[in-house]
Design a protein around this motif. Structure first.
Motif, short mmCIF file in Angstrom:
data_model
loop_
_atom_site.label_atom_id
_atom_site.label_comp_id
_atom_site.label_asym_id
_atom_site.label_seq_id
_atom_site.Cartn_x
_atom_site.Cartn_y
_atom_site.Cartn_z
N LEU A 1 0.85 -1.19 0.00
CA LEU A 1 0.00 0.00 0.00
C LEU A 1 0.89 1.24 0.00
O LEU A 1 1.77 1.38 0.85
N ILE A 2 0.65 2.12 -0.96
CA ILE A 2 1.47 3.33 -1.11
C ILE A 2 0.55 4.54 -1.13
O ILE A 2 -0.46 4.55 -1.83
N ASP A 3 0.93 5.57 -0.36
CA ASP A 3 0.18 6.82 -0.41
C ASP A 3 0.33 7.43 -1.79
O ASP A 3 1.44 7.51 -2.33
N GLY A 4 -0.80 7.81 -2.39
CA GLY A 4 -0.81 8.32 -3.76
C GLY A 4 -0.69 9.82 -3.79
O GLY A 4 -0.65 10.46 -2.76
N PRO A 5 -0.68 10.37 -4.96
CA PRO A 5 -0.69 9.74 -6.29
C PRO A 5 0.61 8.99 -6.55
O PRO A 5 1.65 9.28 -5.96
N VAL A 6 0.53 7.99 -7.46
CA VAL A 6 1.66 7.11 -7.72
C VAL A 6 1.85 6.93 -9.23
O VAL A 6 0.88 6.85 -9.98
N GLU A 7 3.10 6.86 -9.64
CA GLU A 7 3.47 6.47 -11.00
C GLU A 7 4.44 5.32 -10.88
O GLU A 7 5.41 5.40 -10.14
N ILE A 8 4.18 4.22 -11.62
CA ILE A 8 5.04 3.05 -11.60
C ILE A 8 5.57 2.83 -13.01
O ILE A 8 4.78 2.74 -13.96
N VAL A 9 6.89 2.74 -13.13
CA VAL A 9 7.51 2.43 -14.42
C VAL A 9 7.63 0.92 -14.48
O VAL A 9 8.30 0.30 -13.65
N GLN A 10 6.96 0.30 -15.47
CA GLN A 10 6.96 -1.14 -15.61
C GLN A 10 8.17 -1.63 -16.39
O GLN A 10 8.91 -0.82 -16.97
N GLU A 11 8.37 -2.95 -16.42
CA GLU A 11 9.53 -3.54 -17.09
C GLU A 11 9.68 -3.09 -18.54
O GLU A 11 10.78 -2.89 -19.02
N ASP A 12 8.55 -2.94 -19.23
CA ASP A 12 8.61 -2.56 -20.65
C ASP A 12 8.72 -1.05 -20.86
O ASP A 12 8.70 -0.57 -21.98
N GLY A 13 8.83 -0.30 -19.75
CA GLY A 13 9.01 1.15 -19.85
C GLY A 13 7.72 1.95 -19.79
O GLY A 13 7.76 3.18 -19.68
N THR A 14 6.57 1.28 -19.88
CA THR A 14 5.30 2.00 -19.78
C THR A 14 5.09 2.47 -18.34
O THR A 14 5.61 1.87 -17.40
N ILE A 15 4.32 3.53 -18.21
CA ILE A 15 4.06 4.10 -16.89
C ILE A 15 2.60 3.87 -16.54
O ILE A 15 1.70 4.21 -17.31
N ALA A 16 2.39 3.29 -15.36
CA ALA A 16 1.04 3.12 -14.82
C ALA A 16 0.87 4.20 -13.76
O ALA A 16 1.72 4.35 -12.88
N ALA A 17 -0.19 4.99 -13.86
CA ALA A 17 -0.39 6.10 -12.94
C ALA A 17 -1.74 5.98 -12.23
O ALA A 17 -2.71 5.49 -12.81
N SER A 18 -1.77 6.41 -10.98
CA SER A 18 -3.01 6.45 -10.22
C SER A 18 -3.00 7.70 -9.36
O SER A 18 -1.98 8.04 -8.76
N ASP A 19 -4.15 8.38 -9.31
CA ASP A 19 -4.24 9.58 -8.48
C ASP A 19 -5.02 9.32 -7.19
O ASP A 19 -5.39 10.25 -6.50
N ARG A 20 -5.26 8.06 -6.86
CA ARG A 20 -5.96 7.72 -5.62
C ARG A 20 -5.09 8.10 -4.42
O ARG A 20 -3.87 8.17 -4.52
N PHE A 21 -5.73 8.28 -3.26
CA PHE A 21 -4.96 8.68 -2.09
C PHE A 21 -4.18 7.52 -1.48
O PHE A 21 -3.18 7.71 -0.82
N VAL A 22 -4.59 6.27 -1.72
CA VAL A 22 -3.83 5.08 -1.36
C VAL A 22 -3.95 4.09 -2.51
O VAL A 22 -5.04 3.87 -3.03
N VAL A 23 -2.83 3.51 -2.92
CA VAL A 23 -2.78 2.59 -4.04
C VAL A 23 -2.28 1.24 -3.55
O VAL A 23 -1.31 1.18 -2.79
N ALA A 24 -2.93 0.16 -3.99
CA ALA A 24 -2.49 -1.20 -3.67
C ALA A 24 -1.73 -1.75 -4.87
O ALA A 24 -2.31 -1.94 -5.94
N VAL A 25 -0.44 -2.00 -4.70
CA VAL A 25 0.41 -2.50 -5.77
C VAL A 25 0.57 -4.01 -5.59
O VAL A 25 0.95 -4.49 -4.53
N CYS A 26 0.28 -4.76 -6.65
CA CYS A 26 0.32 -6.22 -6.63
C CYS A 26 1.75 -6.72 -6.45
O CYS A 26 2.67 -6.24 -7.09
#
Length: 82
Positions: free
Chosen positions: A10-35
């Motif tokens: 669980l990460i306090d948002g907003p969050v941007e995650i750079v994935q293995e292929d270089g794409t960026i997954a973004a969320s502006d939620r106040f808490v994000v659950a990362v698998c």
């Protein structure tokens, strides 16, 4: 950041995650659950797929431990690789 045992991070948002292929997954939620189990259909976000997998009743026991007669320690295996 909070690590949940057998669950997501669980990460306090907003969050941007750079994935293995270089794409960026973004969320502006106040808490994000990362698998962390990679079973999520919404990866990298957790969709609670980790809850659907249960451990066999003998999890953590050695196969050569004494078993009640007629029991098969491999009989409850869910077939998933460990």
């Amino acid at each position: 950041m909070t690590v949940v045992r057998d669950g997501p991070i669980l990460i306090d948002g907003p969050v941007e995650i750079v994935q293995e292929d270089g794409t960026i997954a973004a969320s502006d939620r106040f808490v994000v659950a990362v698998c962390t189990c990679r079973r999520s259909r919404a990866y990298p976000w957790c969709d609670t797929s980790h809850r659907r997998r249960t451990k066999p009743s003998g999890a953590g026991r050695r196969e050569d431990c004494d078993q009640p007669s007629g029991s098969d320690p491999k009989g409850s295996h869910d077939g998933a690789p460990h």
